[in-house]
Scaffold this motif. Structure first.
Motif, PDB file in Angstrom:
ATOM      1  N   THR A 149      -2.432  -9.973 -12.567  1.00 10.07           N
ATOM      2  CA  THR A 149      -1.381 -10.939 -12.868  1.00 10.07           C
ATOM      3  C   THR A 149      -0.010 -10.274 -12.825  1.00 10.07           C
ATOM      4  OG1 THR A 149      -1.695 -10.529 -15.234  1.00 10.07           O
ATOM      5  CG2 THR A 149      -2.871 -12.411 -14.274  1.00 10.07           C
ATOM      6  N   THR A 150       0.008  -8.946 -12.936  1.00 12.54           N
ATOM      7  CA  THR A 150       1.256  -8.181 -12.876  1.00 12.54           C
ATOM      8  C   THR A 150       1.029  -6.972 -11.972  1.00 12.54           C
ATOM      9  OG1 THR A 150       0.618  -6.839 -14.786  1.00 12.54           O
ATOM     10  CG2 THR A 150       1.908  -8.816 -15.236  1.00 12.54           C
ATOM     11  N   PRO A 151       2.102  -6.343 -11.479  1.00 10.43           N
ATOM     12  CA  PRO A 151       1.927  -5.105 -10.713  1.00 10.43           C
ATOM     13  C   PRO A 151       1.218  -4.062 -11.582  1.00 10.43           C
ATOM     14  CG  PRO A 151       4.145  -5.945 -10.423  1.00 10.43           C
ATOM     15  CD  PRO A 151       3.499  -6.781 -11.491  1.00 10.43           C
ATOM     16  N   THR A 152       0.162  -3.452 -11.024  1.00 11.78           N
ATOM     17  CA  THR A 152      -0.714  -2.569 -11.793  1.00 11.78           C
ATOM     18  C   THR A 152      -0.920  -1.248 -11.066  1.00 11.78           C
ATOM     19  OG1 THR A 152      -1.874  -4.549 -12.554  1.00 11.78           O
ATOM     20  CG2 THR A 152      -2.981  -2.447 -12.898  1.00 11.78           C
ATOM     21  N   PRO A 153      -0.843  -0.108 -11.772  1.00  8.34           N
ATOM     22  CA  PRO A 153      -1.137   1.191 -11.145  1.00  8.34           C
ATOM     23  C   PRO A 153      -2.600   1.239 -10.685  1.00  8.34           C
ATOM     24  CG  PRO A 153      -0.070   1.486 -13.275  1.00  8.34           C
ATOM     25  CD  PRO A 153      -0.400   0.038 -13.157  1.00  8.34           C
ATOM     26  N   VAL A 154      -2.826   1.880  -9.535  1.00  6.34           N
ATOM     27  CA  VAL A 154      -4.168   1.967  -8.971  1.00  6.34           C
ATOM     28  C   VAL A 154      -4.722   3.372  -9.183  1.00  6.34           C
ATOM     29  CG1 VAL A 154      -5.561   1.708  -6.884  1.00  6.34           C
ATOM     30  CG2 VAL A 154      -3.508   0.314  -7.185  1.00  6.34           C
ATOM     31  N   PRO A 155      -5.809   3.506  -9.947  1.00  7.11           N
ATOM     32  CA  PRO A 155      -6.431   4.826 -10.088  1.00  7.11           C
ATOM     33  C   PRO A 155      -7.131   5.224  -8.782  1.00  7.11           C
ATOM     34  CG  PRO A 155      -7.292   3.253 -11.709  1.00  7.11           C
ATOM     35  CD  PRO A 155      -6.427   2.505 -10.785  1.00  7.11           C
ATOM     36  N   LEU A 156      -7.284   6.508  -8.590  1.00 10.25           N
ATOM     37  CA  LEU A 156      -7.951   7.037  -7.407  1.00 10.25           C
ATOM     38  C   LEU A 156      -9.392   6.519  -7.357  1.00 10.25           C
ATOM     39  CD1 LEU A 156      -7.211   9.014  -5.129  1.00 10.25           C
ATOM     40  CD2 LEU A 156      -8.292  10.809  -6.448  1.00 10.25           C
ATOM     41  N   GLY A 157      -9.794   5.910  -6.241  1.00  8.90           N
ATOM     42  CA  GLY A 157     -11.158   5.439  -6.052  1.00  8.90           C
ATOM     43  C   GLY A 157     -11.469   4.083  -6.645  1.00  8.90           C
ATOM     44  N   PRO A 159     -11.773   0.173  -6.769  1.00 10.00           N
ATOM     45  CA  PRO A 159     -11.835  -0.828  -5.699  1.00 10.00           C
ATOM     46  C   PRO A 159     -10.816  -1.949  -5.904  1.00 10.00           C
ATOM     47  CG  PRO A 159     -13.669  -1.107  -7.208  1.00 10.00           C
ATOM     48  CD  PRO A 159     -12.930   0.115  -7.647  1.00 10.00           C
ATOM     49  N   ILE A 160     -10.116  -2.282  -4.828  1.00  6.79           N
ATOM     50  CA  ILE A 160      -9.198  -3.419  -4.800  1.00  6.79           C
ATOM     51  C   ILE A 160      -9.874  -4.459  -3.914  1.00  6.79           C
ATOM     52  CG2 ILE A 160      -6.915  -4.237  -4.143  1.00  6.79           C
ATOM     53  CD1 ILE A 160      -6.017  -1.250  -4.332  1.00  6.79           C
ATOM     54  N   ARG A 161     -10.198  -5.631  -4.484  1.00 10.44           N
ATOM     55  CA  ARG A 161     -10.929  -6.653  -3.722  1.00 10.44           C
ATOM     56  C   ARG A 161     -10.010  -7.816  -3.388  1.00 10.44           C
ATOM     57  NH1 ARG A 161     -16.030  -7.858  -2.512  1.00 10.44           N
ATOM     58  NH2 ARG A 161     -16.876  -6.225  -3.840  1.00 10.44           N
ATOM     59  N   ILE A 162      -9.990  -8.146  -2.088  1.00  7.17           N
ATOM     60  CA  ILE A 162      -9.280  -9.317  -1.583  1.00  7.17           C
ATOM     61  C   ILE A 162     -10.293 -10.079  -0.752  1.00  7.17           C
ATOM     62  CG2 ILE A 162      -7.446 -10.135  -0.086  1.00  7.17           C
ATOM     63  CD1 ILE A 162      -5.908  -7.588  -0.822  1.00  7.17           C
ATOM     64  N   GLY A 163     -10.819 -11.167  -1.295  1.00 10.26           N
ATOM     65  CA  GLY A 163     -11.866 -11.911  -0.608  1.00 10.26           C
ATOM     66  C   GLY A 163     -13.098 -11.044  -0.420  1.00 10.26           C
ATOM     67  N   LYS A 164     -13.501 -10.853   0.834  1.00 10.51           N
ATOM     68  CA  LYS A 164     -14.681 -10.049   1.145  1.00 10.51           C
ATOM     69  C   LYS A 164     -14.319  -8.603   1.467  1.00 10.51           C
ATOM     70  CE  LYS A 164     -16.900 -14.097   3.076  1.00 10.51           C
ATOM     71  NZ  LYS A 164     -17.307 -14.766   4.316  1.00 10.51           N
ATOM     72  N   THR A 165     -13.040  -8.274   1.428  1.00  4.68           N
ATOM     73  CA  THR A 165     -12.565  -6.935   1.782  1.00  4.68           C
ATOM     74  C   THR A 165     -12.340  -6.120   0.519  1.00  4.68           C
ATOM     75  OG1 THR A 165     -11.462  -7.888   3.706  1.00  4.68           O
ATOM     76  CG2 THR A 165     -10.795  -5.678   3.053  1.00  4.68           C
ATOM     77  N   VAL A 166     -12.835  -4.863   0.537  1.00  2.00           N
ATOM     78  CA  VAL A 166     -12.626  -3.940  -0.580  1.00  2.00           C
ATOM     79  C   VAL A 166     -11.892  -2.722  -0.045  1.00  2.00           C
ATOM     80  CG1 VAL A 166     -13.736  -2.491  -2.309  1.00  2.00           C
ATOM     81  CG2 VAL A 166     -14.693  -4.715  -1.778  1.00  2.00           C
ATOM     82  N   ILE A 167     -10.820  -2.330  -0.736  1.00  2.00           N
ATOM     83  CA  ILE A 167      -9.948  -1.235  -0.318  1.00  2.00           C
ATOM     84  C   ILE A 167      -9.881  -0.231  -1.463  1.00  2.00           C
ATOM     85  CG2 ILE A 167      -7.595  -0.665   0.371  1.00  2.00           C
ATOM     86  CD1 ILE A 167      -7.422  -3.632   1.322  1.00  2.00           C
ATOM     87  N   GLU A 168      -9.828   1.062  -1.126  1.00  2.00           N
ATOM     88  CA  GLU A 168      -9.735   2.104  -2.141  1.00  2.00           C
ATOM     89  C   GLU A 168      -8.689   3.138  -1.728  1.00  2.00           C
ATOM     90  OE1 GLU A 168     -13.562   3.885  -2.457  1.00  2.00           O
ATOM     91  OE2 GLU A 168     -14.545   2.046  -3.120  1.00  2.00           O
ATOM     92  N   LEU A 169      -8.038   3.737  -2.739  1.00  2.00           N
ATOM     93  CA  LEU A 169      -7.156   4.875  -2.508  1.00  2.00           C
ATOM     94  C   LEU A 169      -8.004   6.127  -2.633  1.00  2.00           C
ATOM     95  CD1 LEU A 169      -4.005   3.916  -4.581  1.00  2.00           C
ATOM     96  CD2 LEU A 169      -4.285   3.810  -2.122  1.00  2.00           C
TER      97      LEU A 169
END
Length: 171
Positions: A149-157, A159-169
């Protein structure tokens, strides 16, 4: 009031009413169908093609990292698509904002019915930490099963999910 004035007012009101209906139908149509997404080849070609487009595309927005462009120790160096049609795609993190969505000018173009045209963005803050932000998408962006709901820091590894796509740093 004269008959002519009353008729003109009625016709003006009718024109404004029809204009409102037409605009409402266009908004509903764009929400339902979104932007047109074209196929870019077979599934095997997509990750390589997306990587080539990433390298050829000009950076969206340049933001300087703190410390004169030096990265922190243990900071992520790449963004990896781990699930979805673009699985295996890797984007090098070079301090630029990465946009995700169905729009053709996104850094990573998602061919997914659950992704919005401008779905989310990932950008570095001044401390060199990467932030994910949902850009008002319909179906939401999830960081480790939590809807953003707000900009959030992304920890290493994580998962960021957008629909069926999962992205990781990753490093």
């Amino acid at each position: 009031m004269s008959e002519l004035t009353l008729t003109v007012m009625r016709l003006g009101f009718l024109a404004v009413l029809w204009l409102f209906v037409i605009v409402a139908v266009q908004v509903i149509r764009s929400d339902l169908f979104g932007t047109r997404v074209t196929q870019r080849g077979s599934r095997r070609e997509r990750p390589q093609q997306a990587a080539r487009q990433q390298q050829a595309a000009p950076p969206q927005q340049r933001q300087q990292q703190g410390g004169g462009g030096r990265q922190r120790r243990g900071a992520p160096t790449k963004l990896v698509v781990s699930e979805g049609i673009l699985a295996g795609t890797t984007v090098a993190l070079q301090g630029q904002t990465i946009t995700l969505g169905r729009a053709h000018d996104s850094t990573i173009v998602l061919d997914d019915d659950y992704a919005s045209s401008r779905h989310a963005r990932i950008y570095p803050d001044r401390d060199g930490q990467w932030i994910v932000e949902d850009l008002g998408s319909t179906n939401g962006t999830y960081l480790d099963r939590t809807r953003l709901t707000t900009p959030t820091p992304v920890p290493l590894g994580a998962p960021i999910r957008i629909g069926k796509t999962v992205i990781e740093l990753r490093k």
